[in-house]
Design a protein around this motif. Structure first.
Motif, PDB file in Angstrom:
ATOM      1  N   ASN A   1       0.859  -1.186   0.000  1.00 51.79           N
ATOM      2  CA  ASN A   1       0.000   0.000   0.000  1.00 51.79           C
ATOM      3  C   ASN A   1       0.895   1.235   0.000  1.00 51.79           C
ATOM      4  OD1 ASN A   1      -2.330  -1.690   0.467  1.00 51.79           O
ATOM      5  ND2 ASN A   1      -1.726  -1.771   2.621  1.00 51.79           N
ATOM      6  N   ILE A   2       0.518   2.233  -0.768  1.00 52.60           N
ATOM      7  CA  ILE A   2       1.275   3.483  -0.790  1.00 52.60           C
ATOM      8  C   ILE A   2       0.321   4.630  -0.505  1.00 52.60           C
ATOM      9  CG2 ILE A   2       2.759   5.017  -2.131  1.00 52.60           C
ATOM     10  CD1 ILE A   2       3.593   2.564  -3.785  1.00 52.60           C
ATOM     11  N   LEU A   3       0.593   5.343   0.580  1.00 54.07           N
ATOM     12  CA  LEU A   3      -0.203   6.503   0.981  1.00 54.07           C
ATOM     13  C   LEU A   3       0.481   7.783   0.510  1.00 54.07           C
ATOM     14  CD1 LEU A   3      -1.092   5.578   4.671  1.00 54.07           C
ATOM     15  CD2 LEU A   3      -2.742   5.925   2.838  1.00 54.07           C
ATOM     16  N   ILE A   4      -0.245   8.605  -0.200  1.00 57.34           N
ATOM     17  CA  ILE A   4       0.271   9.893  -0.665  1.00 57.34           C
ATOM     18  C   ILE A   4      -0.382  10.991   0.165  1.00 57.34           C
ATOM     19  CG2 ILE A   4       0.628  11.402  -2.634  1.00 57.34           C
ATOM     20  CD1 ILE A   4       1.856   8.602  -2.978  1.00 57.34           C
ATOM     21  N   HIS A   5       0.407  11.655   0.991  1.00 58.41           N
ATOM     22  CA  HIS A   5      -0.134  12.754   1.791  1.00 58.41           C
ATOM     23  C   HIS A   5      -0.153  14.012   0.923  1.00 58.41           C
ATOM     24  CE1 HIS A   5       0.112  15.778   5.251  1.00 58.41           C
ATOM     25  NE2 HIS A   5      -1.100  15.265   5.223  1.00 58.41           N
ATOM     26  N   THR A   6      -1.345  14.423   0.509  1.00 58.47           N
ATOM     27  CA  THR A   6      -1.487  15.518  -0.438  1.00 58.47           C
ATOM     28  C   THR A   6      -2.753  16.307  -0.148  1.00 58.47           C
ATOM     29  OG1 THR A   6      -1.728  16.051  -2.805  1.00 58.47           O
ATOM     30  CG2 THR A   6      -2.687  13.965  -2.045  1.00 58.47           C
ATOM     31  N   SER A   7      -2.746  17.561  -0.569  1.00 55.24           N
ATOM     32  CA  SER A   7      -3.961  18.373  -0.487  1.00 55.24           C
ATOM     33  C   SER A   7      -4.649  18.469  -1.849  1.00 55.24           C
ATOM     34  CB  SER A   7      -3.623  19.781   0.016  1.00 55.24           C
ATOM     35  OG  SER A   7      -2.707  20.422  -0.868  1.00 55.24           O
ATOM     36  N   ARG A   8      -4.058  17.862  -2.873  1.00 53.59           N
ATOM     37  CA  ARG A   8      -4.672  17.876  -4.216  1.00 53.59           C
ATOM     38  C   ARG A   8      -5.625  16.697  -4.349  1.00 53.59           C
ATOM     39  NH1 ARG A   8      -3.602  21.122  -8.220  1.00 53.59           N
ATOM     40  NH2 ARG A   8      -4.030  19.594  -9.854  1.00 53.59           N
ATOM     41  N   TYR A   9      -6.794  16.853  -3.760  1.00 51.30           N
ATOM     42  CA  TYR A   9      -7.824  15.827  -3.858  1.00 51.30           C
ATOM     43  C   TYR A   9      -9.189  16.493  -3.861  1.00 51.30           C
ATOM     44  CZ  TYR A   9      -8.362  16.492   1.207  1.00 51.30           C
ATOM     45  OH  TYR A   9      -8.578  17.040   2.456  1.00 51.30           O
ATOM     46  N   THR A  10     -10.164  15.747  -4.304  1.00 53.14           N
ATOM     47  CA  THR A  10     -11.550  16.201  -4.261  1.00 53.14           C
ATOM     48  C   THR A  10     -12.443  14.992  -4.023  1.00 53.14           C
ATOM     49  OG1 THR A  10     -13.227  17.535  -5.406  1.00 53.14           O
ATOM     50  CG2 THR A  10     -11.984  15.980  -6.753  1.00 53.14           C
ATOM     51  N   THR A  11     -13.618  15.226  -3.491  1.00 55.03           N
ATOM     52  CA  THR A  11     -14.529  14.130  -3.167  1.00 55.03           C
ATOM     53  C   THR A  11     -15.839  14.279  -3.937  1.00 55.03           C
ATOM     54  OG1 THR A  11     -15.546  15.313  -1.309  1.00 55.03           O
ATOM     55  CG2 THR A  11     -13.580  13.999  -0.834  1.00 55.03           C
ATOM     56  N   LEU A  12     -16.487  13.155  -4.173  1.00 54.65           N
ATOM     57  CA  LEU A  12     -17.820  13.167  -4.752  1.00 54.65           C
ATOM     58  C   LEU A  12     -18.523  11.877  -4.364  1.00 54.65           C
ATOM     59  CD1 LEU A  12     -17.783  12.172  -8.491  1.00 54.65           C
ATOM     60  CD2 LEU A  12     -15.651  12.431  -7.247  1.00 54.65           C
ATOM     61  N   SER A  13     -19.838  11.925  -4.463  1.00 56.20           N
ATOM     62  CA  SER A  13     -20.639  10.754  -4.143  1.00 56.20           C
ATOM     63  C   SER A  13     -20.370   9.640  -5.149  1.00 56.20           C
ATOM     64  CB  SER A  13     -22.122  11.121  -4.154  1.00 56.20           C
ATOM     65  OG  SER A  13     -22.930   9.974  -4.022  1.00 56.20           O
ATOM     66  N   LEU A  14     -20.370   8.414  -4.673  1.00 52.42           N
ATOM     67  CA  LEU A  14     -20.126   7.269  -5.551  1.00 52.42           C
ATOM     68  C   LEU A  14     -21.151   7.209  -6.681  1.00 52.42           C
ATOM     69  CD1 LEU A  14     -18.572   4.673  -6.159  1.00 52.42           C
ATOM     70  CD2 LEU A  14     -20.002   3.489  -4.490  1.00 52.42           C
ATOM     71  N   GLU A  15     -22.394   7.628  -6.412  1.00 53.12           N
ATOM     72  CA  GLU A  15     -23.441   7.579  -7.436  1.00 53.12           C
ATOM     73  C   GLU A  15     -23.154   8.520  -8.608  1.00 53.12           C
ATOM     74  OE1 GLU A  15     -24.001   7.856  -4.233  1.00 53.12           O
ATOM     75  OE2 GLU A  15     -25.188   6.095  -3.673  1.00 53.12           O
ATOM     76  N   LEU A  16     -22.353   9.553  -8.366  1.00 56.40           N
ATOM     77  CA  LEU A  16     -22.071  10.541  -9.409  1.00 56.40           C
ATOM     78  C   LEU A  16     -20.808  10.235 -10.189  1.00 56.40           C
ATOM     79  CD1 LEU A  16     -22.864  13.815  -7.398  1.00 56.40           C
ATOM     80  CD2 LEU A  16     -24.366  12.569  -8.960  1.00 56.40           C
ATOM     81  N   TYR A  17     -20.075   9.225  -9.765  1.00 54.20           N
ATOM     82  CA  TYR A  17     -18.765   8.965 -10.365  1.00 54.20           C
ATOM     83  C   TYR A  17     -18.878   8.072 -11.593  1.00 54.20           C
ATOM     84  CZ  TYR A  17     -14.015   7.283 -11.017  1.00 54.20           C
ATOM     85  OH  TYR A  17     -12.797   6.961 -11.551  1.00 54.20           O
ATOM     86  N   GLU A  18     -18.186   8.495 -12.659  1.00 51.89           N
ATOM     87  CA  GLU A  18     -18.039   7.681 -13.862  1.00 51.89           C
ATOM     88  C   GLU A  18     -16.560   7.636 -14.207  1.00 51.89           C
ATOM     89  OE1 GLU A  18     -20.542   8.918 -17.057  1.00 51.89           O
ATOM     90  OE2 GLU A  18     -22.337   9.075 -15.793  1.00 51.89           O
ATOM     91  N   ASP A  19     -16.049   6.435 -14.359  1.00 52.71           N
ATOM     92  CA  ASP A  19     -14.608   6.228 -14.517  1.00 52.71           C
ATOM     93  C   ASP A  19     -14.022   7.031 -15.677  1.00 52.71           C
ATOM     94  OD1 ASP A  19     -12.138   4.681 -13.792  1.00 52.71           O
ATOM     95  OD2 ASP A  19     -12.378   4.000 -15.852  1.00 52.71           O
ATOM     96  N   GLU A  20     -14.727   7.080 -16.792  1.00 56.61           N
ATOM     97  CA  GLU A  20     -14.189   7.761 -17.971  1.00 56.61           C
ATOM     98  C   GLU A  20     -14.152   9.282 -17.800  1.00 56.61           C
ATOM     99  OE1 GLU A  20     -18.598   6.946 -18.676  1.00 56.61           O
ATOM    100  OE2 GLU A  20     -16.841   5.885 -17.888  1.00 56.61           O
ATOM    101  N   GLN A  21     -14.767   9.798 -16.746  1.00 56.07           N
ATOM    102  CA  GLN A  21     -14.769  11.241 -16.506  1.00 56.07           C
ATOM    103  C   GLN A  21     -13.871  11.640 -15.326  1.00 56.07           C
ATOM    104  OE1 GLN A  21     -18.901  12.404 -16.067  1.00 56.07           O
ATOM    105  NE2 GLN A  21     -19.166  12.550 -18.286  1.00 56.07           N
ATOM    106  N   THR A  22     -12.955  10.772 -14.956  1.00 48.24           N
ATOM    107  CA  THR A  22     -12.112  11.023 -13.783  1.00 48.24           C
ATOM    108  C   THR A  22     -11.379  12.355 -13.877  1.00 48.24           C
ATOM    109  OG1 THR A  22     -11.799   8.677 -13.281  1.00 48.24           O
ATOM    110  CG2 THR A  22     -10.118  10.186 -12.480  1.00 48.24           C
ATOM    111  N   ASP A  23     -10.671  12.573 -14.979  1.00 52.25           N
ATOM    112  CA  ASP A  23      -9.903  13.812 -15.122  1.00 52.25           C
ATOM    113  C   ASP A  23     -10.821  15.038 -15.155  1.00 52.25           C
ATOM    114  OD1 ASP A  23      -7.822  12.053 -15.313  1.00 52.25           O
ATOM    115  OD2 ASP A  23      -6.929  12.972 -17.092  1.00 52.25           O
ATOM    116  N   LEU A  24     -11.930  14.931 -15.884  1.00 50.11           N
ATOM    117  CA  LEU A  24     -12.871  16.050 -15.978  1.00 50.11           C
ATOM    118  C   LEU A  24     -13.405  16.423 -14.597  1.00 50.11           C
ATOM    119  CD1 LEU A  24     -14.641  17.989 -17.637  1.00 50.11           C
ATOM    120  CD2 LEU A  24     -16.304  16.133 -17.865  1.00 50.11           C
TER     121      LEU A  24
END
Length: 274
Positions: A72-95
């Motif tokens: 396991n590799i943990l990256i301590h970063t502030s460059r993250y964002t969250t969203l509900s699992l229902e709204l997530y689509e893999d092909e739109q990750t970067d967007l």
């Protein structure tokens, strides 16, 4: 009592690495023999890039050259964002990621799906660091360090609970996670340089979220590497009545890993969520 690691049977162990601008560390433990643990930490060279530090770390650290059951590799970063699992689509990750964060060159966007929390955390990592890590550990799982913390705390919050604010302190930053019953209200990381910064962010969030001084609760976790850590609860108790200090050893059932004072809360959370 903790037992020494036998690297001749390294393929039975789980390796977890934590990478942060305030230092690198790793833990090794046997999933069935809880007392077989190993932990090491080291500073980073602030004159080098993260990628250069990671390359040197992987090359020079003998313990990381073994084969492990899981990495396991943990990256301590502030460059993250969250969203509900229902709204997530893999092909739109970067967007989805760059809708909330400014673009950055040479970056790969990674995804953590938190099944218990019904959340997705997207986070960025520079491509060269990602390349070094995945070449050295092809089957490693990469996490934003806030992911196991969020999953662990969300699992602990009950529908009948009052509103709770958690603050996990590090030498240069604090992660703030707010819940109302089981609902996540806030997850963010703030830079800190001392006592005043720490109090400012927490008290401002407490006020803006409309938390009640009499009923709602604040939990803080840190150690002596955090600037003016001993003074922080004394200052906060002037404004927040129900303040609790998280003791990792008690929180994680006095496990051999939790007795290591230098280990981070996110690494302990990851191990407990396995």
């Amino acid at each position: 009592m903790a037992q020494p690691i036998d690297f001749n049977k390294s393929e039975q162990y789980i390796l977890s690495i934590r990478l942060s601008t305030d230092g690198f560390s790793f833990s090794i433990y046997h999933p069935q023999q809880s007392e077989e643990v190993y932990f090491s930490s080291s500073p980073v060279n602030t004159q080098r890039s993260m990628a250069a530090n990671v390359k040197a770390y992987l090359t020079e650290t003998e313990e990381l050259k073994h084969r492990f059951k899981q990495v396991n590799i943990l990256i301590h970063t502030s460059r993250y964002t969250t969203l509900s699992l229902e709204l997530y689509e893999d092909e739109q990750t970067d967007l989805l990621f760059y809708q909330n964060l400014p673009p950055q060159n040479n970056e790969v966007v990674l995804c953590n799906i938190l099944g218990k929390s019904n959340l997705v955390i997207l986070f960025g990592l520079d491509k060269l660091t990602h390349l070094f890590l995945t070449e050295h550990f092809p089957n490693a799982r990469l996490f934003a360090s806030v992911s196991p913390i969020t999953e662990y705390l969300a699992h602990k919050v009950k529908p009948s609970d009052c509103r709770k604010l958690f603050a996990i302190f590090h030498p240069e930053s604090v992660e703030v996670i707010a819940f109302e019953k089981e609902k996540l209200l806030l997850l963010n990381t703030y830079p800190i340089s001392g006592l005043n910064d720490s109090c400012y962010y927490l008290l401002n969030i407490w006020q803006q979220a409309g938390y009640n001084q009499e009923d709602d609760q604040l939990y803080i976790c840190g150690n002596n590497r955090v600037p003016q850590w001993e003074e922080l609860p004394l200052r906060l108790k002037k404004y927040i009545r129900k303040l609790f200090i998280i003791n990792p050893q008690m929180e994680f059932n006095d496990s051999a890993m939790s007795r290591i004072k230098e280990i981070s809360f996110d690494m302990l959370s990851l191990i407990s969520c396995e």
